[in-house]
Design a protein around this motif. Structure first.
Motif, short mmCIF file in Angstrom:
data_model
loop_
_atom_site.label_atom_id
_atom_site.label_comp_id
_atom_site.label_asym_id
_atom_site.label_seq_id
_atom_site.Cartn_x
_atom_site.Cartn_y
_atom_site.Cartn_z
N UNK A 187 17.96 -8.55 -37.49
CA UNK A 187 17.17 -7.36 -37.77
C UNK A 187 16.07 -7.63 -38.77
N UNK A 188 15.99 -8.86 -39.28
CA UNK A 188 14.95 -9.25 -40.24
C UNK A 188 13.72 -9.71 -39.44
N UNK A 189 12.59 -9.00 -39.55
CA UNK A 189 11.40 -9.34 -38.76
C UNK A 189 10.95 -10.80 -38.93
N UNK A 190 11.03 -11.30 -40.17
CA UNK A 190 10.58 -12.69 -40.41
C UNK A 190 11.47 -13.68 -39.67
N UNK A 191 12.79 -13.46 -39.73
CA UNK A 191 13.71 -14.36 -39.04
C UNK A 191 13.55 -14.26 -37.53
N UNK A 192 13.36 -13.06 -37.02
CA UNK A 192 13.22 -12.88 -35.58
C UNK A 192 11.90 -13.50 -35.08
N UNK A 193 10.87 -13.43 -35.91
CA UNK A 193 9.60 -14.08 -35.53
C UNK A 193 9.74 -15.60 -35.54
N UNK A 194 10.62 -16.09 -36.41
CA UNK A 194 10.85 -17.54 -36.45
C UNK A 194 11.42 -18.03 -35.12
N UNK A 195 12.26 -17.19 -34.50
CA UNK A 195 12.79 -17.57 -33.18
C UNK A 195 11.64 -17.81 -32.20
N UNK A 196 10.59 -17.00 -32.32
CA UNK A 196 9.47 -17.09 -31.39
C UNK A 196 8.64 -18.37 -31.59
N UNK A 197 8.95 -19.15 -32.61
CA UNK A 197 8.26 -20.43 -32.82
C UNK A 197 9.03 -21.60 -32.20
N UNK A 198 10.21 -21.34 -31.68
CA UNK A 198 11.05 -22.43 -31.13
C UNK A 198 10.49 -22.90 -29.79
N UNK A 199 10.13 -24.18 -29.75
CA UNK A 199 9.43 -24.72 -28.58
C UNK A 199 10.21 -24.69 -27.29
N UNK A 200 11.53 -24.77 -27.35
CA UNK A 200 12.33 -24.83 -26.12
C UNK A 200 12.95 -23.49 -25.74
#
Length: 348
Positions: A187-200
């Motif tokens: 539920x943390x926007x910063x952490x959830x956006x970090x998922x969107x940086x995962x290349x695979x």
């Protein structure tokens, strides 16, 4: 010219690496499909981690297709190198016949030992990774069936194949997957956006993640596990690509080297007339050490030496540390001075 053999080895690499990747994924599919889910769950209900691991049936025979594909790559490299040696002999006016013998005891021993060691390492890492997942799941009080499915993956109703499980991943890759799950449910926007940086990651899930961020809430565990399952599939493909290229390159270079050793063994080539030269081939992340090795020339049975002292018989030498082998694109030029040999013969 030596560059023609180098080009041929690169062509064979492009041909065999996809076949090895496919064979690796077939091995993982075999492991997943033959894991006894009922026995795993029963063992976990007893807190019996060793019993659960045993029920996974982590058998080296699951990778028999990979073993065959590696043998095919090895044979292809030897045949290509022997054809090159023969063509150079003919060009130099020497009547000599060279054939690659994959059944030569030295060649056969290398292939058998290397394949066995590589598969053993894969399965040993699986056991470590599985033990970590099972221990964490029991410690957190997770449902035994949920823990088991996180390993084997869930059956895709369209294909009938288990997908999205941890089996086949490295311990580090599974750590990435578990971190991704925590990000998506946080539920943390910063952490959830970090998922969107995962290349695979599977980018088809991005819309659902972005919607959850806008709504200021984490994804449900069910939705997050489905997304992470697809992320695991991406990581598995990456591992397959990495293993396939590394193993194909090692097999091709070893059989190339073996071909020259066998040529010397026929008595028609003097070992002192064989020279090998390291050729650095650039990529997106070149190794400074390998750049400095470009042009280094050694004898047939002499290793190349990196600036840090590491010895390599050829690029992607399996005896060298991963810091020198993973994603290495370097090549070797091996030449035989047939002309010099003829001149010595005539002068004798």
């Amino acid at each position: 010219m030596a560059s023609s053999l180098r080009k041929r080895i690169e062509e064979l690499l492009q041909e065999h690496a996809p076949l090895l990747q496919k064979a690796f994924l077939e091995g993982v599919k075999d492991l997943r499909s033959n894991a006894n889910l009922r026995l795993i769950v029963a063992a976990l209900e007893r807190n019996d981690i060793d019993g659960a691991i045993k029920s996974l049936n982590l058998d080296p025979a699951a990778f028999r297709a990979f073993d065959r594909a590696l043998t095919a790559a090895f044979d292809s490299g030897g045949i290509a190198a022997t054809a090159y040696i023969s063509s150079q002999a003919v060009r130099s006016g020497i009547a000599a016949v060279f054939r690659f013998n994959a059944r030569d005891p030295r060649a056969e021993s290398w292939l058998l030992d290397h394949s066995s060691t590589m598969i053993t390492r894969i399965l040993d890492d699986q056991r470590v990774m599985v033990r970590n997942i099972l221990s964490a799941g029991l410690r957190e009080g997770s449902n035994p069936r949920t823990i088991a499915l996180s390993l084997t993956g869930r059956i895709n109703r369209a294909t009938g194949v288990r997908e999205g499980g941890a089996i086949g991943l490295t311990s580090m890759q599974e750590k990435y997957a578990r971190t991704a799950l925590a990000e998506l449910t946080s539920g943390d926007p910063a952490l959830m956006r970090n998922y969107l940086t995962r290349g695979r990651r599977d980018k088809r899930s991005d819309r659902a993640v972005l919607a959850a961020i806008r709504n200021g809430e984490g994804l449900s565990l069910t939705d997050a596990e489905a997304i992470v399952g697809r992320y695991r599939s991406g990581l598995l493909n990456l591992r397959g690509e990495t293993i396939a290229r590394l193993e194909a390159k090692a097999a091709l270079h070893q059989s190339e080297h073996e071909s020259f050793l066998q040529a010397v063994g026929t008595g028609q080539v003097n070992q002192s007339d064989v020279q090998r030269t390291w050729r650095h081939v650039g990529n997106l992340h070149p190794r400074e050490q390998h750049i400095s090795m470009d042009g280094q020339t050694v004898g047939l049975e002499e290793p190349f030496t990196a600036p840090d002292g590491t010895k390599l018989m050829y690029p992607c030498d399996p005896d060298a540390p991963v810091s020198h082998t993973a994603n290495c694109h370097c090549q070797v030029d091996t030449t035989i001075d047939f002309i010099g040999a003829l001149a010595r013969e005539e002068a004798a």
